[in-house]
Design an enzyme around this catalytic site. Structure first.
Site, PDB file in Angstrom:
ATOM      1  N   ASP A 131     -53.483 107.429  74.657  1.00  0.00           N
ATOM      2  CA  ASP A 131     -52.917 107.671  73.324  1.00  0.00           C
ATOM      3  C   ASP A 131     -52.447 106.351  72.723  1.00  0.00           C
ATOM      4  OD1 ASP A 131     -51.780 110.042  71.490  1.00  0.00           O
ATOM      5  OD2 ASP A 131     -50.299 108.435  71.540  1.00  0.00           O
TER       6      ASP A 131
ATOM      7  N   ASN B 172     -50.690 104.487  60.212  1.00  0.00           N
ATOM      8  CA  ASN B 172     -51.221 105.212  59.056  1.00  0.00           C
ATOM      9  C   ASN B 172     -50.247 105.201  57.891  1.00  0.00           C
ATOM     10  OD1 ASN B 172     -53.816 105.989  59.815  1.00  0.00           O
ATOM     11  ND2 ASN B 172     -53.128 107.860  60.830  1.00  0.00           N
TER      12      ASN B 172
ATOM     13  N   GLU C 174     -55.597 110.188  67.543  1.00  0.00           N
ATOM     14  CA  GLU C 174     -55.491 108.882  68.200  1.00  0.00           C
ATOM     15  C   GLU C 174     -55.596 108.995  69.719  1.00  0.00           C
ATOM     16  OE1 GLU C 174     -51.124 110.200  67.608  1.00  0.00           O
ATOM     17  OE2 GLU C 174     -53.110 110.573  66.743  1.00  0.00           O
TER      18      GLU C 174
END
Length: 346
Positions: A206, A214, A249
């Site tokens: 991860d 973002n 992700e």
């Protein structure tokens, strides 16, 4: 070769094209060619690059043993060949190469099957006449078209890695292969030669604080980070390892059999490669990873769930770390849930 009747040939094509994944399609195609050809050996060889720049060929085929029986190479097992000149020539030139084996006096055919974003493959067979060659070339083209058709459905559109749907199929196939090998071992039959090399390991990876990327830089830069992470994965892991984008992700890596020490070193190397990379605009990015030995599970969800627990532990204890589920259980850092035992085989 006696030519098959048109209806028999059509029935064969219909049977092959019912298949919905490349492994089943390939197996059916091999069985068909075995029935049609007077040959001692048929193999699909997948070309895999190594960090040293050499080429290794994964055996996906079958060969007739001296007694006349066919020996199948398990699609999950690895058998490495030194790359002969004719095989290299076929791959590099993307063309059918036919040579005469000076020892056996047999014709050796190497037919490349190259599809974008897939490891190149070779259809390799010995013996046969001109009619055999034409038939095999036709079936090789059929296989090439099939691979091209399903390739997009197996891949993540952004990163080009295998997708989540393909992950479950891949894990199930490995687990089924592992069960077969255990059954062979219990019966005193030699199983997959890779089992002596170690165990399968699965890692859930991860990207740390990805939401901040973002939110702070925009989704365009977020997508670029995902793409670059995928590219670093392809450089960091071995050619025979399977790389997936799991969603958002998160990524998943299935390591081909190795020791636990080596598996953790491989995932740690990837963690370091990510941390050392300068991502445009974003700067430093890190990843957390949970690892589990997964070939003892009955269901893919069990393995992924335990890797997730190790991942959550890494997240809760500073991020930018690699943790192994079994080690966390052994140390008491994680407690095995009672319901988990229902999804383990051994």
């Amino acid at each position: 070769m006696s030519q098959p009747a048109p209806q028999d040939l059509m029935d064969t094509v219909i049977a092959i094209t019912r298949k919905r994944n490349c492994e089943d399609f390939r197996s059916c195609l091999i069985e068909t060619l075995m029935a049609l050809l007077q040959t001692q050996e048929i193999a699909f060889l997948r070309s895999l690059p190594t960090p040293s720049g050499d080429t290794l060929l994964q055996d996906l085929g079958a060969r007739r043993e001296p007694g006349g029986a066919w020996h199948y190479a398990d699609g999950e097992s690895l058998r490495w060949y030194a790359v002969e000149d004719s095989l290299q020539l076929a791959l590099r030139g993307n063309r059918h190469v036919e040579v005469l084996d000076a020892v056996s006096d047999e014709r050796v055919h190497c037919i490349p099957v190259i599809v974008e974003r897939r490891p190149p493959e070779l259809l390799y067979f010995r013996g046969g006449d001109a009619g055999d060659s034409r038939l095999v070339l036709g079936f090789a083209q059929l296989y090439r078209n099939f691979l091209a058709l399903i390739s997009d459905g197996e891949r993540d559109a952004l990163t080009g890695l295998l997708n989540r749907k393909t992950l479950e199929t891949s894990i199930r196939r490995i687990l089924e292969s592992n069960l077969r090998n255990r059954a062979r071992g219990a019966a005193g039959i030699r199983g997959d030669r890779r089992t002596s090399a170690g165990d399968y390991f699965l890692g859930v990876i991860d990207i740390d604080y990805f939401k901040r990327i973002n939110d702070g830089f925009g989704h365009l830069y977020g997508d670029e980070v995902l793409l670059l992470v995928a590219q670093i994965m392809q450089r960091s892991f071995r050619a025979e390892d399977l790389l997936f984008r799991y969603g958002g992700e998160e990524f998943v890596v299935v390591l081909s059999p190795t020791s636990k020490t080596q598996a953790l070193q491989i995932f740690e190397r990837f963690r370091q490669n990510i941390a050392a990379h300068a991502f445009p605009q974003v700067g430093r990015v890190t990843v957390s990873t949970g690892v589990v030995r997964f070939d003892r599970y009955a269901l893919p969800a069990g393995a992924v769930g335990h890797a997730d627990q190790a991942l959550y532990y890494a997240k809760a204890h500073g991020r930018n770390q690699v943790h192994c589920y079994e080690d966390l259980i052994a140390s008491g850092a994680l407690i095995r849930r009672k319901r988990d035992s229902a999804i383990e085989l051994f």
